[in-house]
Write a protein that holds these residues in place. Structure first.
Motif, PDB file in Angstrom:
ATOM      1  N   MET A  95       2.048  72.068   5.534  1.00 44.92           N
ATOM      2  CA  MET A  95       2.600  70.793   5.933  1.00 44.92           C
ATOM      3  C   MET A  95       2.367  69.793   4.813  1.00 44.92           C
ATOM      4  SD  MET A  95       1.858  67.514   7.316  1.00 44.92           S
ATOM      5  CE  MET A  95       0.171  67.601   7.786  1.00 44.92           C
ATOM      6  N   ARG A  96       3.437  69.075   4.500  1.00 43.62           N
ATOM      7  CA  ARG A  96       3.335  67.982   3.522  1.00 43.62           C
ATOM      8  C   ARG A  96       3.534  66.687   4.300  1.00 43.62           C
ATOM      9  NH1 ARG A  96       6.990  71.609   2.220  1.00 43.62           N
ATOM     10  NH2 ARG A  96       8.772  70.216   2.370  1.00 43.62           N
ATOM     11  N   GLY A  97       2.579  65.809   4.193  1.00 44.86           N
ATOM     12  CA  GLY A  97       2.666  64.548   4.910  1.00 44.86           C
ATOM     13  C   GLY A  97       2.336  63.383   4.006  1.00 44.86           C
ATOM     14  N   GLY A  98       2.736  62.217   4.416  1.00 45.51           N
ATOM     15  CA  GLY A  98       2.419  61.025   3.651  1.00 45.51           C
ATOM     16  C   GLY A  98       3.302  59.865   4.052  1.00 45.51           C
ATOM     17  N   VAL A  99       3.062  58.764   3.382  1.00 46.70           N
ATOM     18  CA  VAL A  99       3.791  57.532   3.665  1.00 46.70           C
ATOM     19  C   VAL A  99       4.819  57.299   2.567  1.00 46.70           C
ATOM     20  CG1 VAL A  99       3.559  55.024   3.930  1.00 46.70           C
ATOM     21  CG2 VAL A  99       1.803  56.548   4.862  1.00 46.70           C
ATOM     22  N   PHE A 100       6.021  56.924   2.941  1.00 43.21           N
ATOM     23  CA  PHE A 100       7.043  56.559   1.958  1.00 43.21           C
ATOM     24  C   PHE A 100       7.599  55.191   2.324  1.00 43.21           C
ATOM     25  CE2 PHE A 100       9.326  58.634   5.298  1.00 43.21           C
ATOM     26  CZ  PHE A 100      10.593  58.110   5.318  1.00 43.21           C
ATOM     27  N   ASP A 101       8.144  54.521   1.319  1.00 44.05           N
ATOM     28  CA  ASP A 101       8.623  53.158   1.478  1.00 44.05           C
ATOM     29  C   ASP A 101      10.074  53.134   1.940  1.00 44.05           C
ATOM     30  OD1 ASP A 101      10.111  50.681   0.015  1.00 44.05           O
ATOM     31  OD2 ASP A 101       8.097  50.136   0.678  1.00 44.05           O
ATOM     32  N   VAL A 102      10.326  52.375   2.991  1.00 42.17           N
ATOM     33  CA  VAL A 102      11.686  52.153   3.476  1.00 42.17           C
ATOM     34  C   VAL A 102      11.858  50.650   3.620  1.00 42.17           C
ATOM     35  CG1 VAL A 102      13.334  52.527   5.346  1.00 42.17           C
ATOM     36  CG2 VAL A 102      11.742  54.349   4.720  1.00 42.17           C
ATOM     37  N   GLY A 103      12.519  50.045   2.668  1.00 42.02           N
ATOM     38  CA  GLY A 103      12.766  48.612   2.717  1.00 42.02           C
ATOM     39  C   GLY A 103      11.498  47.778   2.766  1.00 42.02           C
ATOM     40  N   GLY A 104      10.465  48.218   2.076  1.00 41.29           N
ATOM     41  CA  GLY A 104       9.222  47.463   2.038  1.00 41.29           C
ATOM     42  C   GLY A 104       8.243  47.791   3.154  1.00 41.29           C
ATOM     43  N   THR A 105       8.578  48.757   3.992  1.00 43.79           N
ATOM     44  CA  THR A 105       7.699  49.177   5.086  1.00 43.79           C
ATOM     45  C   THR A 105       7.279  50.621   4.858  1.00 43.79           C
ATOM     46  OG1 THR A 105       8.821  47.713   6.637  1.00 43.79           O
ATOM     47  CG2 THR A 105       7.542  49.500   7.589  1.00 43.79           C
ATOM     48  N   GLY A 106       5.992  50.903   4.981  1.00 48.23           N
ATOM     49  CA  GLY A 106       5.487  52.260   4.822  1.00 48.23           C
ATOM     50  C   GLY A 106       5.653  53.062   6.098  1.00 48.23           C
ATOM     51  N   LEU A 107       6.460  54.129   6.026  1.00 50.53           N
ATOM     52  CA  LEU A 107       6.671  54.999   7.187  1.00 50.53           C
ATOM     53  C   LEU A 107       6.030  56.359   6.918  1.00 50.53           C
ATOM     54  CD1 LEU A 107      10.388  54.240   8.112  1.00 50.53           C
ATOM     55  CD2 LEU A 107       8.307  53.160   8.974  1.00 50.53           C
ATOM     56  N   TYR A 108       5.266  56.844   7.893  1.00 48.75           N
ATOM     57  CA  TYR A 108       4.592  58.136   7.763  1.00 48.75           C
ATOM     58  C   TYR A 108       5.528  59.254   8.190  1.00 48.75           C
ATOM     59  CZ  TYR A 108       1.304  61.918   8.360  1.00 48.75           C
ATOM     60  OH  TYR A 108       0.673  63.129   8.256  1.00 48.75           O
ATOM     61  N   ARG A 109       5.484  60.379   7.454  1.00 49.34           N
ATOM     62  CA  ARG A 109       6.304  61.535   7.819  1.00 49.34           C
ATOM     63  C   ARG A 109       5.568  62.818   7.471  1.00 49.34           C
ATOM     64  NH1 ARG A 109       5.565  62.198   3.011  1.00 49.34           N
ATOM     65  NH2 ARG A 109       7.060  62.275   1.342  1.00 49.34           N
ATOM     66  N   GLU A 110       5.947  63.900   8.150  1.00 45.67           N
ATOM     67  CA  GLU A 110       5.439  65.234   7.870  1.00 45.67           C
ATOM     68  C   GLU A 110       6.628  66.166   7.696  1.00 45.67           C
ATOM     69  OE1 GLU A 110       2.856  66.237  11.143  1.00 45.67           O
ATOM     70  OE2 GLU A 110       1.317  64.803  10.493  1.00 45.67           O
ATOM     71  N   VAL A 111       6.527  67.067   6.718  1.00 39.56           N
ATOM     72  CA  VAL A 111       7.602  68.022   6.431  1.00 39.56           C
ATOM     73  C   VAL A 111       6.985  69.421   6.422  1.00 39.56           C
ATOM     74  CG1 VAL A 111       9.379  68.719   4.778  1.00 39.56           C
ATOM     75  CG2 VAL A 111       8.791  66.299   5.025  1.00 39.56           C
ATOM     76  N   ARG A 112       7.638  70.338   7.122  1.00 36.01           N
ATOM     77  CA  ARG A 112       7.173  71.727   7.192  1.00 36.01           C
ATOM     78  C   ARG A 112       8.334  72.666   6.929  1.00 36.01           C
ATOM     79  NH1 ARG A 112       4.606  68.936  11.117  1.00 36.01           N
ATOM     80  NH2 ARG A 112       2.427  69.400  11.530  1.00 36.01           N
TER      81      ARG A 112
END
Length: 84
Positions: free
Chosen positions: A1-18
């Motif tokens: 699992m790869r997870g982390g926070v990415f920026d969307v319009g100045g807001t940090g959104l957490y996601r996980e990818v498997r």
């Protein structure tokens, strides 16, 4: 699992990818976050790239701090047209 926070319009959104394969976003409702469907996501990761996330303002994702901030984050194309 790869997870982390990415920026969307100045807001940090957490996601996980498997996994790998065709993208399969899984969106939890109500109070669910990226971990809500972990077991199913792991099972499907053999055939799909499963993407789960914490919705804006929920769990590990940032969200608006006040009501005015929420209105500024809505894209202009999605803002309601004022009544005449």
């Amino acid at each position: 699992m790869r997870g982390g926070v990415f920026d969307v319009g100045g807001t940090g959104l957490y996601r996980e990818v498997r996994g790998s394969g065709p993208a399969l976003p899984m969106i939890s409702g109500a109070g669910g976050d990226a971990g809500y469907r972990t077991a199913v996501a792991e099972d499907l990761a053999d055939a799909f790239t499963v993407i789960t996330h914490d919705r804006r303002g929920n769990s590990r994702s940032e969200g608006p701090t006040d009501r005015d901030d929420c209105g500024r984050r809505v894209s202009p194309s999605r803002r309601p047209t004022p009544a005449r």
